[in-house]
Design a protein around this motif. Structure first.
Motif, PDB file in Angstrom:
ATOM      1  N   ASP A 100      24.419   7.427   2.412  1.00  0.00           N
ATOM      2  CA  ASP A 100      25.475   7.645   3.405  1.00  0.00           C
ATOM      3  C   ASP A 100      26.004   6.310   3.931  1.00  0.00           C
ATOM      4  OD1 ASP A 100      27.163   9.204   4.917  1.00  0.00           O
ATOM      5  OD2 ASP A 100      25.545  10.443   5.729  1.00  0.00           O
ATOM      6  N   PHE A 101      27.192   6.373   4.587  1.00  0.00           N
ATOM      7  CA  PHE A 101      27.769   5.144   5.141  1.00  0.00           C
ATOM      8  C   PHE A 101      28.661   5.456   6.327  1.00  0.00           C
ATOM      9  CE2 PHE A 101      30.965   6.334   1.899  1.00  0.00           C
ATOM     10  CZ  PHE A 101      32.148   6.235   2.622  1.00  0.00           C
ATOM     11  N   TYR A 110      29.166   0.062   6.156  1.00  0.00           N
ATOM     12  CA  TYR A 110      27.723  -0.128   6.276  1.00  0.00           C
ATOM     13  C   TYR A 110      27.060   1.043   5.543  1.00  0.00           C
ATOM     14  CZ  TYR A 110      29.028  -3.429   9.943  1.00  0.00           C
ATOM     15  OH  TYR A 110      29.590  -4.475  10.645  1.00  0.00           O
ATOM     16  N   GLY A 112      23.599   2.741   3.333  1.00  0.00           N
ATOM     17  CA  GLY A 112      22.162   2.720   3.067  1.00  0.00           C
ATOM     18  C   GLY A 112      21.836   3.189   1.663  1.00  0.00           C
ATOM     19  N   LEU A 129      20.128  -2.050   4.696  1.00  0.00           N
ATOM     20  CA  LEU A 129      21.472  -1.559   4.958  1.00  0.00           C
ATOM     21  C   LEU A 129      22.422  -2.665   4.519  1.00  0.00           C
ATOM     22  CD1 LEU A 129      22.761   0.975   6.440  1.00  0.00           C
ATOM     23  CD2 LEU A 129      23.022  -0.555   8.415  1.00  0.00           C
ATOM     24  N   PRO A 148      17.323   4.650   5.284  1.00  0.00           N
ATOM     25  CA  PRO A 148      18.518   4.704   6.130  1.00  0.00           C
ATOM     26  C   PRO A 148      19.477   5.760   5.606  1.00  0.00           C
ATOM     27  CG  PRO A 148      18.552   2.763   4.715  1.00  0.00           C
ATOM     28  CD  PRO A 148      17.198   3.386   4.560  1.00  0.00           C
ATOM     29  N   ASN A 149      19.882   6.677   6.463  1.00  0.00           N
ATOM     30  CA  ASN A 149      20.633   7.847   6.044  1.00  0.00           C
ATOM     31  C   ASN A 149      21.967   7.882   6.784  1.00  0.00           C
ATOM     32  OD1 ASN A 149      21.216  10.413   4.908  1.00  0.00           O
ATOM     33  ND2 ASN A 149      19.062  10.987   4.955  1.00  0.00           N
ATOM     34  N   ALA A 151      24.956   7.523   9.451  1.00  0.00           N
ATOM     35  CA  ALA A 151      25.235   6.432  10.387  1.00  0.00           C
ATOM     36  C   ALA A 151      26.512   6.740  11.151  1.00  0.00           C
ATOM     37  CB  ALA A 151      25.361   5.101   9.658  1.00  0.00           C
ATOM     38  N   LEU A 160      26.110   0.399  16.251  1.00  0.00           N
ATOM     39  CA  LEU A 160      25.875   1.190  15.049  1.00  0.00           C
ATOM     40  C   LEU A 160      24.540   1.902  15.195  1.00  0.00           C
ATOM     41  CD1 LEU A 160      26.494   0.311  11.356  1.00  0.00           C
ATOM     42  CD2 LEU A 160      24.243   1.159  12.014  1.00  0.00           C
ATOM     43  N   VAL A 162      21.872   4.406  13.027  1.00  0.00           N
ATOM     44  CA  VAL A 162      21.530   4.910  11.701  1.00  0.00           C
ATOM     45  C   VAL A 162      20.256   5.746  11.788  1.00  0.00           C
ATOM     46  CG1 VAL A 162      20.232   2.805  11.091  1.00  0.00           C
ATOM     47  CG2 VAL A 162      21.143   4.287   9.272  1.00  0.00           C
ATOM     48  N   GLU A 164      16.797   6.805  10.406  1.00  0.00           N
ATOM     49  CA  GLU A 164      15.712   6.440   9.485  1.00  0.00           C
ATOM     50  C   GLU A 164      14.915   7.725   9.246  1.00  0.00           C
ATOM     51  OE1 GLU A 164      13.890   2.400   9.620  1.00  0.00           O
ATOM     52  OE2 GLU A 164      14.551   2.513  11.712  1.00  0.00           O
ATOM     53  N   LEU A 170      16.199   7.508  15.263  1.00  0.00           N
ATOM     54  CA  LEU A 170      17.523   6.916  15.192  1.00  0.00           C
ATOM     55  C   LEU A 170      17.408   5.479  15.671  1.00  0.00           C
ATOM     56  CD1 LEU A 170      19.660   9.793  16.770  1.00  0.00           C
ATOM     57  CD2 LEU A 170      18.985   9.484  14.375  1.00  0.00           C
TER      58      LEU A 170
END
Length: 284
Positions: A100-101, A110, A112, A129, A148-149, A151, A160, A162, A164, A170
């Motif tokens: 994801d970004f 950004y 992951g 990331l 990291p998923n 965000a 930001l 993200v 985890e 988060l």
């Protein structure tokens, strides 16, 4: 704490990631159907493009250009009509499938990655990331992250957040004027929940799907949960959109992991009105 009863918006998908509201439509990646769809306000779908190496993260540059992750070959692709054009190649940098970004107001991405070969059953590993500039240049934005998923960028583009996933938390970073991340901290400890996709709202709260529990939570920095939505199955991802950004769209998988592996079409989108509108980090 508020409880909600969402309504079915669309169904008959396999596994929907990265919902994103853009120009009056809800865009989604159907990971195992290898397709990106755009849904109208009645839930009717249009297939945008085919992504042979699994679509995942999905978003838009400030000029409206759609970007989709091509997960298995670890690239980000621009969607040009029905055609995919390479935007950035992380195949020699990412240590797992790209995931994801989020896009900031300057068009920086950004993104992951898993950090290990999930499909091959490799042991979990920490990963990075990455930040992708508008010209496709890639650098490390943050290290030592545990899967990291989803965000989101909140607080007028200065923070930001993200997920985890395996760490059940988060994690937040400050974003400086050059796009560098600093002051890493825990935004919220979610305990045994596995956070997946997420979005931010205008008050700086995070809506997040919890894959293992089927919940969607609205969480404040510090960990206070203000709202909960419960589903049978898996909570995948969410976004705020609709008129005034006051509708929450949740993607869920209403089946077992075994059914997901078998490609059973139990993926769906639910929607409900919310009090606090969303934020668009691209235009923040």
């Amino acid at each position: 704490m508020a409880d909600h009863r969402p309504e079915l918006f669309a169904e008959d998908f396999i596994f929907l990631e990265a919902p994103h509201w853009q120009d009056g439509r809800l865009w989604v990646s159907d990971v195992f159907d290898h397709s990106v769809y755009a849904l109208d306000v009645q839930g009717g779908r249009r297939k945008v493009c085919h992504v042979p190496h699994r679509p995942s993260g999905l978003g838009f540059l400030p000029d409206g250009t759609p970007i989709v992750v091509s997960s298995k070959n670890r690239k980000l692709m621009r969607i040009d009509g029905e055609t995919l054009v390479e935007h950035a190649d992380l195949s020699n940098l990412a240590t797992g499938d790209v995931n994801d970004f989020v896009v900031d107001r300057h068009g920086r991405i950004y993104v992951g990655n898993f950090g290990y070969d999930y499909d091959a059953g490799e042991p979990r590993a920490l990963t990075e990331l990455h930040r992708i500039e508008r010209d496709g240049t890639v650098s490390v934005a943050a290290s030592g992250l545990e899967f990291p998923n989803g965000a989101a960028i909140i607080n007028d583009g200065t923070t930001l957040v993200v997920a985890e996933t395996w760490a059940g938390r988060l994690t937040a970073f400050d974003i400086d004027a050059d796009g560098h991340l600093g002051r890493r901290r825990v935004f919220a400890d979610l305990g045994e929940r596995h956070p997946d996709g997420l979005c931010g709202d205008a008050e700086g709260a995070i809506w997040v799907g919890c894959f293992n529990t089927g919940e969607f939570l609205r969480v404040l920095e510090g960990g206070v949960v203000t709202d909960t939505i419960a589903f049978e199955g898996r909570g995948v991802s969410c976004t705020l959109g609709g008129e005034g950004g006051r509708q929450l769209f949740c993607t869920v998988y209403r089946g077992s992991i075994e059914e997901l592996v078998a490609g059973r079409r139990h993926g769906a989108v639910f929607a409900l009105p919310v009090a606090v509108p969303g934020t668009d980090p691209v235009r923040a």
